[in-house]
Design an enzyme around this catalytic site. Structure first.
Site, PDB file in Angstrom:
ATOM      1  N   CYS A 136      19.090 -25.689 -58.115  1.00 37.87           N
ATOM      2  CA  CYS A 136      20.036 -25.036 -57.588  1.00 37.87           C
ATOM      3  C   CYS A 136      20.599 -23.682 -58.116  1.00 37.87           C
ATOM      4  O   CYS A 136      21.368 -23.051 -57.782  1.00 37.87           O
ATOM      5  CB  CYS A 136      21.458 -25.791 -57.525  1.00 37.87           C
ATOM      6  SG  CYS A 136      21.197 -27.631 -56.618  1.00 37.87           S
ATOM      7  N   CYS A 456      24.977 -26.159 -62.220  1.00 39.54           N
ATOM      8  CA  CYS A 456      24.239 -27.117 -62.794  1.00 39.54           C
ATOM      9  C   CYS A 456      22.798 -26.790 -61.901  1.00 39.54           C
ATOM     10  O   CYS A 456      23.145 -26.370 -60.904  1.00 39.54           O
ATOM     11  CB  CYS A 456      24.818 -28.323 -62.785  1.00 39.54           C
ATOM     12  SG  CYS A 456      25.347 -28.811 -61.118  1.00 39.54           S
TER      13      CYS A 456
END
Length: 472
Positions: A136, A456
């Protein structure tokens, strides 16, 4: 570790944001942004280091997977973002030295999607392009790769971006079938081919369906988010309230014309898409009716408080400051210090911002109070709230981060005030660019100087970067 962490954290006093009436503040609007004036603080420029600036950043609308973009391919979305950037900036294609794109789930036909998108957007075949992947934070990695190229003097102009296309992800044959087909391709005689075909059994036809799961733990990210929320004592109600805040603020920003990074995209054979379609403010009562999505029947993570599968692409134009000024551009922001972190991918999978935030602040010589705008990636509401609680915990800082004391959680009034991934959408490889350009736009609108972007990522990794508003 999870049970120990849960037991210890549940005995902690409520963090400061809870004491200020957290649940009540979730449903309220962001602070007024009218007539904001930039604050006067020191610049983070360093002697002997080239200043890298963001000239512009765009994204095509982020859409729920399986909707309007469903018949396209990843490079189509990335090409549209690149064309939108070219249209908005009028930058000559031949001055772009390099193109870097991030993506997570690669289409096998266009594994170097940066190159295919660049050619499709009309860039010269002499312009190098490569693709990076870091879950991500893939477009974060694309941007910092560009920063490195410019800071090192290798390039003056870099386009960085990201793309994700969840409407048509690769679904593989079983390994038995793949092995048989590859062997069949090498068979020379009809007898050899028939012999191989005769060995195929019904179970060979079962496909390998992809999942958003950790290879090292075989756990889905949603399951991990549910365990993380439980470990930090985050209730279902708190998660739903935070998700409602994200959707409410995103809707307000969309209706108020604040999401100016979005560029229209004429989808071939379909309508022109002009806005994100996942922003759906609901009510706590409606959200409370949904069943747990991962840990059943007692989990707290649901479809309503999780980010949804999204198709989308983004692009930013990075330059050295001197090149931007030479070409007559007024940059939006400087990209300053950044860090990448890694931790336990099982029990701390989604705690990247907790580890990255203090490191990037120390690297930049700033404190949490110096930051005017926070843009954090929202994978799950529970993940955001767990990071908030971890940042407020001296015990966590001392026992898991090797620090003497907590860093403190970002003030909610400065946090994701135009919505986040829960509402705007989360095309895995494209979100990082959205975070950075949103931080730049918010700094100008709200009168701040420093923004902190954090995210994250799968694999227990994370990223944080300081964005400094360009002098107005």
């Amino acid at each position: 570790m999870n049970s120990m962490l849960a037991q210890a954290l549940r005995n902690l006093p409520p963090p400061s944001w809870a004491a200020r009436g957290f649940a009540r503040s979730l449903s309220c609007s962001a602070p007024s942004q009218a007539a904001a004036q930039p604050k006067s603080k020191k610049t983070l420029a360093r002697s002997g280091v080239r200043n890298v600036v963001v000239v512009e950043g765009v994204r095509i609308p982020f859409l729920l997977s399986g909707t309007t973009y469903a018949d396209l391919m990843p490079h189509d979305l990335a090409r549209a973002a690149l064309q939108g950037l070219l249209s908005r900036t009028s930058v000559p294609k031949d001055v772009v030295d390099y193109i870097v794109y991030g993506t997570v789930i690669q289409e096998v036909k266009t594994s170097n999607v940066a190159r295919e998108a660049a050619l499709g957007a009309g860039f010269s075949d002499k312009t190098p392009a490569h693709t990076v992947t870091m879950a991500c934070i893939s477009s974060n990695q694309a941007m910092t790769t560009g920063v490195g190229l410019i800071a090192a003097g290798q390039c003056d102009v870099v386009v960085a971006g990201g793309v994700e296309f969840m409407s048509d992800i690769p679904i593989r044959h079983s390994r038995k079938m793949r092995k048989t087909l590859l062997t069949l391709n090498r068979a020379k005689t009809l007898g050899q081919k028939l012999s191989l075909i005769s060995r195929i059994r019904p179970d060979y036809f079962a496909p390998e369906l992809p999942a958003v799961a950790e290879f090292s733990t075989s756990e889905t990210m949603g399951h991990s988010a549910d365990r993380l929320a439980a470990a930090f004592g985050i209730s279902r109600r708190e998660q739903d309230e935070y998700a409602l805040r994200s959707h409410t603020l995103a809707k307000k920003a969309q209706d108020g014309g604040l999401l100016s990074d979005v560029v229209p995209f004429k989808v071939p054979g379909k309508e022109t898409v002009t806005k994100d379609n996942g922003i759906r403010p609901s009510s706590i009562e409606q959200m409370g009716k949904l069943k747990p999505a991962f840990v059943k029947p007692y989990g707290t993570v649901t479809a309503a408080n999780s980010s949804f599968l999204t198709d989308g692409a983004s692009a930013v134009l990075l330059m050295s400051e001197e090149k931007a000024l030479e070409m007559g551009y007024k940059p939006k922001a400087y990209l300053r210090d950044f860090v990448y972190v890694s931790q336990d991918p099982k029990d701390q999978l989604l705690l990247g911002p907790t580890y990255a935030t203090p490191k990037v602040l120390e690297k930049a010589g700033l404190s949490l109070a110096d930051i005017d705008v926070f843009e954090f990636h929202e994978a799950f509401a529970g993940q955001i709230l767990a990071n908030m609680k971890a940042m407020e915990s001296d015990w966590f800082a001392q026992n898991y981060m090797g620090r003497k004391s907590k860093i403190g959680a970002p003030p909610l009034e400065k946090f994701n005030n135009w919505g986040g991934s829960l509402s705007l959408g989360h095309p895995f490889g494209a979100t990082g660019c959205r975070l950075v350009i949103t931080a730049a736009h918010r700094l100008k609108k709200e009168g701040g100087q420093y923004g902190l972007v954090a995210a994250c990522a799968a694999g227990g990794q994370g990223h944080a970067m300081i964005v400094e508003l360009y002098p107005q």
